[in-house]
Design an enzyme around this catalytic site. Structure first.
Site, PDB file in Angstrom:
ATOM      1  N   HIS A   1       0.751  -0.855   0.255  1.00 19.22           N
ATOM      2  CA  HIS A   1       0.062  -0.076  -0.137  1.00 19.22           C
ATOM      3  C   HIS A   1       0.883   1.211   0.064  1.00 19.22           C
ATOM      4  O   HIS A   1       0.556   2.270  -0.812  1.00 19.22           O
ATOM      5  CB  HIS A   1      -0.904  -0.001   1.323  1.00 19.22           C
ATOM      6  CG  HIS A   1      -1.719   1.411   1.388  1.00 19.22           C
ATOM      7  ND1 HIS A   1      -2.546   1.887   0.576  1.00 19.22           N
ATOM      8  CD2 HIS A   1      -1.451   2.107   2.387  1.00 19.22           C
ATOM      9  CE1 HIS A   1      -3.090   3.003   1.023  1.00 19.22           C
ATOM     10  NE2 HIS A   1      -2.284   3.115   2.152  1.00 19.22           N
TER      11      HIS A   1
ATOM     12  N   HIS B   1       4.025   6.945   5.571  1.00 22.09           N
ATOM     13  CA  HIS B   1       2.686   7.680   6.112  1.00 22.09           C
ATOM     14  C   HIS B   1       2.092   6.747   7.034  1.00 22.09           C
ATOM     15  O   HIS B   1       1.196   7.090   7.973  1.00 22.09           O
ATOM     16  CB  HIS B   1       2.004   8.104   4.901  1.00 22.09           C
ATOM     17  CG  HIS B   1       1.184   7.055   4.389  1.00 22.09           C
ATOM     18  ND1 HIS B   1       1.556   6.331   3.190  1.00 22.09           N
ATOM     19  CD2 HIS B   1      -0.173   6.433   4.441  1.00 22.09           C
ATOM     20  CE1 HIS B   1       0.586   5.412   2.864  1.00 22.09           C
ATOM     21  NE2 HIS B   1      -0.453   5.750   3.714  1.00 22.09           N
TER      22      HIS B   1
ATOM     23  N   GLU C   1       1.022   5.129  12.801  1.00 25.39           N
ATOM     24  CA  GLU C   1      -0.122   4.730  12.926  1.00 25.39           C
ATOM     25  C   GLU C   1      -0.368   3.393  13.477  1.00 25.39           C
ATOM     26  O   GLU C   1      -1.166   2.924  14.406  1.00 25.39           O
ATOM     27  CB  GLU C   1      -1.101   5.181  11.871  1.00 25.39           C
ATOM     28  CG  GLU C   1      -2.696   4.627  11.969  1.00 25.39           C
ATOM     29  CD  GLU C   1      -3.453   5.765  12.935  1.00 25.39           C
ATOM     30  OE1 GLU C   1      -4.515   5.286  13.289  1.00 25.39           O
ATOM     31  OE2 GLU C   1      -2.957   6.855  13.237  1.00 25.39           O
ATOM     32  N   ASP C   2       0.355   2.650  12.564  1.00 29.74           N
ATOM     33  CA  ASP C   2      -0.028   1.171  12.600  1.00 29.74           C
ATOM     34  C   ASP C   2       1.164   0.174  13.165  1.00 29.74           C
ATOM     35  O   ASP C   2       1.189  -0.913  13.263  1.00 29.74           O
ATOM     36  CB  ASP C   2      -0.056   0.766  11.220  1.00 29.74           C
ATOM     37  CG  ASP C   2      -1.562   1.323  10.700  1.00 29.74           C
ATOM     38  OD1 ASP C   2      -2.355   1.516  11.620  1.00 29.74           O
ATOM     39  OD2 ASP C   2      -1.576   1.433   9.350  1.00 29.74           O
TER      40      ASP C   2
ATOM     41  N   ASP D   1      -3.032   8.379  -1.073  1.00 37.24           N
ATOM     42  CA  ASP D   1      -3.651   7.225   0.016  1.00 37.24           C
ATOM     43  C   ASP D   1      -5.063   6.939  -0.308  1.00 37.24           C
ATOM     44  O   ASP D   1      -5.402   5.682  -0.557  1.00 37.24           O
ATOM     45  CB  ASP D   1      -3.469   7.449   1.375  1.00 37.24           C
ATOM     46  CG  ASP D   1      -3.869   6.690   2.354  1.00 37.24           C
ATOM     47  OD1 ASP D   1      -3.302   5.562   2.543  1.00 37.24           O
ATOM     48  OD2 ASP D   1      -4.976   6.817   2.714  1.00 37.24           O
TER      49      ASP D   1
END
Length: 708
Positions: A97, A121, A125-126, A186
């Site tokens: 991704h 990016h 967050e992940d 995105d």
């Protein structure tokens, strides 16, 4: 990536998309499964550029031949190791991704810092990666961009109306539009692979994309992303109409393309004129075809695309236009010059159309290669905002530095969002603002310009130029003529705003009916909310002393006026109220009932009426007395305390008010009628000048009866 060609879907389950259309100089779509294998295995030598980002490196070097690829290598290695073991719902390793998002941006010409942040990016967050780690490894710029995109992740989920999330999104975007560039790429990749989700979730994400992200892409000028997002949303939210449009495109593709014949003709014309140019056929994307079919009915071959002529210099654009209009049959009504007057989203191009002998019309776009890159990629094509700008780009018309990453509409949006009283107001106002996808430019008297949405009025111009100081606006001149604040402005109008001097000026609640921009509406609403006891002034009425609006005042004791002498003895003499003559006006008398004589100014319209009715004309002349009574009409724009200021100006000139009337307002204009007693008729011109000098008053005249 073409702004008008539809891109094929990536392998695997996806949302329905259009049949593949050939794209000029496009690269193969990234193979997620192949990249997944490369991401898991990785290269044997860690100092080499990983095989998985070969597509990204190739696309990046096409726009930036001297770019340093080492930050991309290091960013990929960090992202790959951080996301290792994570899988997407489509079954590919998650690293595919950020790779796909980065490739989208690389194809559009994004600079290295943006691509580095794009690869990272999702890490904060992940994964376990922290912003401090990103700053230490890649610098503050990359950290800021990654943080900005991380804050936007919640936009993808929940109900569409998440006002506070969108407010944060706009704040982050305003500080650096590269944040939104990454977010748009995105979203595009997620929309391409949306088919693995439940239909209701597809629809929810598609609606958010339609309502906010597509209009933002339009305003940022990123047409390549905007048009593909439109097609993907169209396929999800309107599958039946999408299927019919697909059939139309497929049927047209099976026929001979008339655009190819016209393209050859245009090439021949330009070769003969010795103008170096590249002539391309630009297929319309699916939403564009759908809109054209609804507008024109049954489509013909030339309706499925346009011709694009690319040249080297601005002057060549106009040379091409001249040749096409000379050698072919132009459709003059279709001509638009977006080079001389660019659109608000950086778009520049000449638009025209030529007619074929069979009646089909071919639209033609003419632009330079640089304009084309800006048209495709918008703000992404502007590069690094921290790079010192070229000398010719350092100043705007106002003498201020022009920030290429902060378009005018975005600056205005950031200003008014701070004044929104609550998140719901912000959300509704944002959607209204983004729905206004056309902008006009008006010119100020000092040569500066104001960018406003189409349909904006003088109220909007006032708040765009003066902010909350626009509460004191009392009128405007549009193209040199007096105009009401409700006047709708057109592209290219010259607007001079007339400002009052009273610091206590108030906006009107009725101004909300004429305010189309968020800046104007929010400023007015905020004032009204802060003054709940005030209704706001009427845009057409004036306030008297103490805030009252008198309609009339009782006449005072009737003082003696100027003497009028009759050449022959007769009855009582009185001055006509319709024209209130004063020395040294030319006058004429008429005998009326009761033996009285009424005296009119010679130019009074009632003179002809009296003669037509057979009234006897009486010779009259002025006596020696200089005192007089006169009726004056003052026309003005509305503002608070106007009546008080007018009466003060009258009193300072030594005149006494016998009576005063303020008529009902009419389109933000107020008409005051004063009957005044002057000690000397010779002071009348001075009095009228003093009244005209009162802010908001645009004319003072002697009372005159309407023509019979």
């Amino acid at each position: 990536m073409s702004a008008e060609a539809t891109n094929p879907a990536s392998p695997g389950p996806v949302a329905p998309t259009a049949p593949t259309v050939a794209r000029r100089k496009s690269r193969p779509r990234i193979d997620l499964r192949r990249l997944g294998r490369a991401a898991l295995l990785g290269p044997a030598v860690r100092s080499r550029l990983p095989d998985a980002i070969g597509h990204v490196a190739e696309a990046h070097r096409a726009h930036h031949p001297d770019a340093d690829l080492d930050p991309l290598r290091r960013a990929y290695l960090l992202a790959e190791s951080s996301h290792r073991g994570q899988m997407r719902k489509s079954g590919e390793p998650y690293i595919t991704h950020p790779l796909a998002v980065t490739l989208i941006l690389a194809e559009l010409g994004a600079e290295t810092t943006t691509l580095t942040a794009s690869l990272l990016h999702d890490t904060v967050e992940d994964t376990e990666v922290t912003l401090d780690q990103v700053r230490e490894e890649f610098g503050e710029e990359v950290r800021y961009l990654v943080d900005g995109v991380t804050k936007l992740e919640k936009v993808d989920y929940g109900a569409a109306a998440e006002p506070e999330t969108f407010r944060k999104m706009l704040v982050a975007t305003g500080n650096d539009v590269r944040v939104m560039s990454i977010k748009l790429a995105d979203r595009l990749h997620n929309m391409r692979t949306l088919g693995v989700m439940r239909p209701e979730k597809q629809a929810r994400i598609a609606k958010v994309t339609r309502d906010v992200l597509i209009p933002l892409a339009e305003r940022l000028g990123v047409q390549a992303l905007k048009t593909e997002l439109e097609d993907l949303v169209f396929a999800i939210l309107h599958p039946e109409e999408y299927a019919r449009t697909s059939e139309l495109i497929a049927e047209n593709a099976a026929r001979e393309d008339p655009l190819a014949e016209v393209a050859d003709e245009v090439r021949a014309v330009l070769r003969e004129a010795d103008i170096p140019a590249e002539v391309l056929i630009r297929p319309r994307h699916f939403v564009s075809v759908h809109r054209v079919s609804r507008k024109r009915g049954p489509l013909r071959g030339t309706d499925f695309g346009r011709l694009l002529v690319l040249v080297n210099e601005d002057a060549d654009c106009y040379a091409v236009l001249g040749e096409l209009h000379t050698c072919l049959t132009p459709v003059v009504s279709e001509f638009k010059d977006f080079i001389a007057v660019p659109k608000f989203n950086l778009y520049q191009s000449l638009h025209t159309a030529v007619a074929r002998p069979d009646g089909q019309v071919v639209e033609v776009l003419i632009r330079t290669h640089h304009m084309h890159q800006a048209a495709e990629a918008g703000v992404i094509a502007l590069g690094n905002p921290y790079t010192p700008p070229a000398e010719e780009q350092t100043a705007s018309l106002d003498g201020e530095r022009a920030d290429p990453t902060r378009p005018g509409w975005l600056s205005r949006l950031l200003d008014w969002q701070q004044g929104a009283s609550d998140p719901d107001t912000f959300w509704s106002t944002l959607r209204d603002d983004l729905a206004q996808d056309r902008e006009i430019t008006v010119v100020r008297p000092d040569g500066g310009t104001l960018g406003l949405p189409e349909g904006a009025t003088c109220v909007d111009a006032a708040y765009a130029q003066y902010g909350e100081d626009a509460h004191a606006c009392i009128g405007a001149r549009v193209n040199g003529r007096l105009a009401t604040l409700s006047t709708v402005l057109r592209d290219g109008d010259t607007v001079q705003l007339l400002m009052g001097q009273d610091p206590a000026s108030e906006p009107s609640r009725e101004w909300l009916d004429h305010a189309h921009t968020p800046a104007a509406r929010i400023a007015i609403q905020r004032w009204l909310a802060a003054h709940p006891g005030a209704d706001g002034r009427s845009p057409d009425a004036a306030d008297g002393p103490g805030g009252t609006r008198p309609t009339s005042s009782a006449p005072a004791a009737r003082p003696r006026g100027a003497d009028v002498l009759l050449d022959e003895p007769g009855g009582p003499v009185r001055l006509a109220g319709c024209c209130t003559p004063v020395p040294p006006d030319g006058i004429v008398g008429f005998a009326v009932r009761g033996g009285a004589v009424t005296v009119h100014r010679v130019e009074c319209s009632m003179v002809a009426d009296m003669k037509n009715r057979g009234r006897a004309e009486i010779a009259v002349r002025w006596g020696d007395t200089t005192a007089c009574r006169v009726t004056l009409v003052a026309e003005s724009f509305s503002r608070p305390h106007l009546l008080a200021d007018l009466t003060e100006a009258i009193a300072q000139e030594g005149a006494e008010i016998v009576s005063a009337t303020v008529e009902s307002p009419n389109q933000q204009r107020v008409r005051h009628t004063y009957t005044l007693q002057l000690p000397d008729a010779g002071e009348l011109p001075t009095l009228m000048r003093a009244m005209r000098d009162v802010p908001g008053v645009y004319d003072v005249s002697r009372a005159q009866a309407p023509a019979a």
